[in-house]
Design a protein around this motif. Structure first.
Motif, short mmCIF file in Angstrom:
data_model
loop_
_atom_site.label_atom_id
_atom_site.label_comp_id
_atom_site.label_asym_id
_atom_site.label_seq_id
_atom_site.Cartn_x
_atom_site.Cartn_y
_atom_site.Cartn_z
N LEU A 129 4.90 6.53 1.75
CA LEU A 129 3.69 7.11 1.19
C LEU A 129 3.98 8.48 0.60
CD1 LEU A 129 0.60 6.86 0.78
CD2 LEU A 129 0.33 8.00 3.00
N ASN A 130 3.63 8.67 -0.67
CA ASN A 130 3.89 9.94 -1.34
C ASN A 130 2.61 10.72 -1.67
OD1 ASN A 130 6.76 9.73 -1.46
ND2 ASN A 130 6.53 8.21 -3.08
N GLU A 180 -0.72 1.79 -6.21
CA GLU A 180 -1.28 2.57 -7.31
C GLU A 180 -1.50 4.02 -6.86
OE1 GLU A 180 -1.66 1.45 -10.28
OE2 GLU A 180 -1.72 -0.74 -10.12
N PRO A 181 -0.43 4.78 -6.70
CA PRO A 181 -0.57 6.14 -6.17
C PRO A 181 -1.44 7.05 -7.04
CG PRO A 181 1.65 5.79 -6.99
CD PRO A 181 0.99 4.45 -6.96
N GLN A 182 -1.52 6.75 -8.33
CA GLN A 182 -2.31 7.59 -9.23
C GLN A 182 -3.81 7.53 -8.93
OE1 GLN A 182 -0.79 4.79 -10.08
NE2 GLN A 182 -2.16 3.51 -11.31
N CYS A 183 -4.22 6.55 -8.16
CA CYS A 183 -5.65 6.44 -7.82
C CYS A 183 -6.07 7.49 -6.80
CB CYS A 183 -5.96 5.05 -7.25
SG CYS A 183 -5.88 3.73 -8.47
N PHE A 184 -5.10 8.10 -6.11
CA PHE A 184 -5.44 8.95 -4.97
C PHE A 184 -4.74 10.31 -5.05
CE2 PHE A 184 -5.27 4.45 -3.79
CZ PHE A 184 -6.59 4.24 -3.45
N SER A 215 -6.07 2.06 2.80
CA SER A 215 -5.87 3.04 1.71
C SER A 215 -4.39 3.37 1.54
CB SER A 215 -6.68 4.31 1.98
OG SER A 215 -6.24 4.98 3.15
N LEU A 216 -3.64 3.40 2.63
CA LEU A 216 -2.19 3.64 2.52
C LEU A 216 -1.53 2.53 1.71
CD1 LEU A 216 0.31 4.80 5.18
CD2 LEU A 216 0.69 2.59 4.11
N LEU A 217 -1.87 1.28 2.00
CA LEU A 217 -1.28 0.16 1.26
C LEU A 217 -1.68 0.21 -0.20
CD1 LEU A 217 -1.85 -2.72 3.87
CD2 LEU A 217 0.27 -1.46 3.42
#
Length: 266
Positions: A206-207, A109-113, A102-104
């Motif tokens: 990771l942001n 695609e940070p907007q997914c999380f 999930s980190l990768l």
């Protein structure tokens, strides 16, 4: 395409709610490992469950040792799932290897999380200079040799050590059965990919806000690993939970459920 991805990863969608929780399982298990967490969240959240390729009721024909030679391919699968289901700002609860998967995915695609919750996750299992991962290379080589020599005997012994709840022997039996349901060649290949991986350098990138749930006496993930991640992931919090072993969502389900609920309330 939707149908093929849903079939490939045996995707199941449950519950009601405008926000989605994706539960991602660890090595040797499948989505049924999250069964205790479904009911407490199903009334307020949409829940997405899936099996990684090679596990559970996934499409085994989709597995190839070449494609799944790194964790990045599992992260691609997760993003495929989010794309096909049009999921954004989800809460991802990832056990063990699914933490780094999930980190990768969140780096791409940070907007997914909206939030990541790690349960027994590790960026590196091998000890290194100034880093406690829990294993020496000789330990891992012994694991691979045992898996190769008699996979089912290894599965039985490893399940007991990893579960580490001697007062609940049925849990070790369940995990041994789950391991034994995996094709031995796939299990051995995946174990090597996981245990030899090193994603420490990705942690500072990771942001997405991250919570690290750390149980006691986890054979695969010592406390030092949780502390290391908390020090290196910018928006992270380490929470030590009153649970034993590598599978607290099975051995102490109420503790894990309450910890997740507290994270979501916060």
């Amino acid at each position: 395409m939707v149908t093929s991805i849903l079939k490939r990863n045996n995707v199941n969608i449950l519950g009601n709610g405008s926000q989605t929780i994706i539960f991602a399982h660890g090595f040797g298990t499948d989505q049924t490992a999250w069964r205790h967490q479904i009911a407490p969240f199903a009334s307020d959240f949409q829940i997405v469950l899936f099996d990684h390729v090679g596990a559970g009721k996934s499409d085994f024909s989709a597995y190839s040792p070449h494609r799944y030679s790194t964790l990045y391919s599992y992260a691609e699968d997760l993003l495929d799932l989010c794309d096909e289901l049009k999921l954004t700002k989800t809460i991802l609860v990832g056990h063990s290897v699914s933490g780094m998967v999930s980190l990768l995915a969140a780096l791409v695609e940070p907007q997914c999380f909206n939030k990541l919750i790690f349960v027994g996750a590790s960026p590196r299992y091998l000890n290194d200079d100034g880093y406690v991962g829990g294993f020496e290379q000789s330990d891992l080589d012994a694991i691979y040799a045992a898996m190769s020599a008699n996979y089912y005997a290894w599965a039985s012994g490893f399940a007991t050590l990893a579960m580490d709840n001697p007062d609940k022997p049925e849990l070790a039996i369940e995990f041994a059965n789950s391991l034994s349901a995996i094709r031995p060649d796939i299990a051995q290949a995946v174990a090597r990919v996981i245990f030899q991986s090193d994603h420490r350098k990705e942690l500072p990138r990771l942001n997405v806000p991250t919570v690290i749930l750390q149980s006691n006496n986890d054979i695969a993930v010592p406390l030092e690993v949780g502390q290391y991640m908390a020090q290196n992931i910018p928006q992270s919090q380490l929470i030590q939970i009153n649970a034993q072993g590598h599978f607290p969502h099975l051995s102490a389900p109420d503790v894990v459920t309450n910890a997740i609920a507290s994270c979501l309330a916060a």
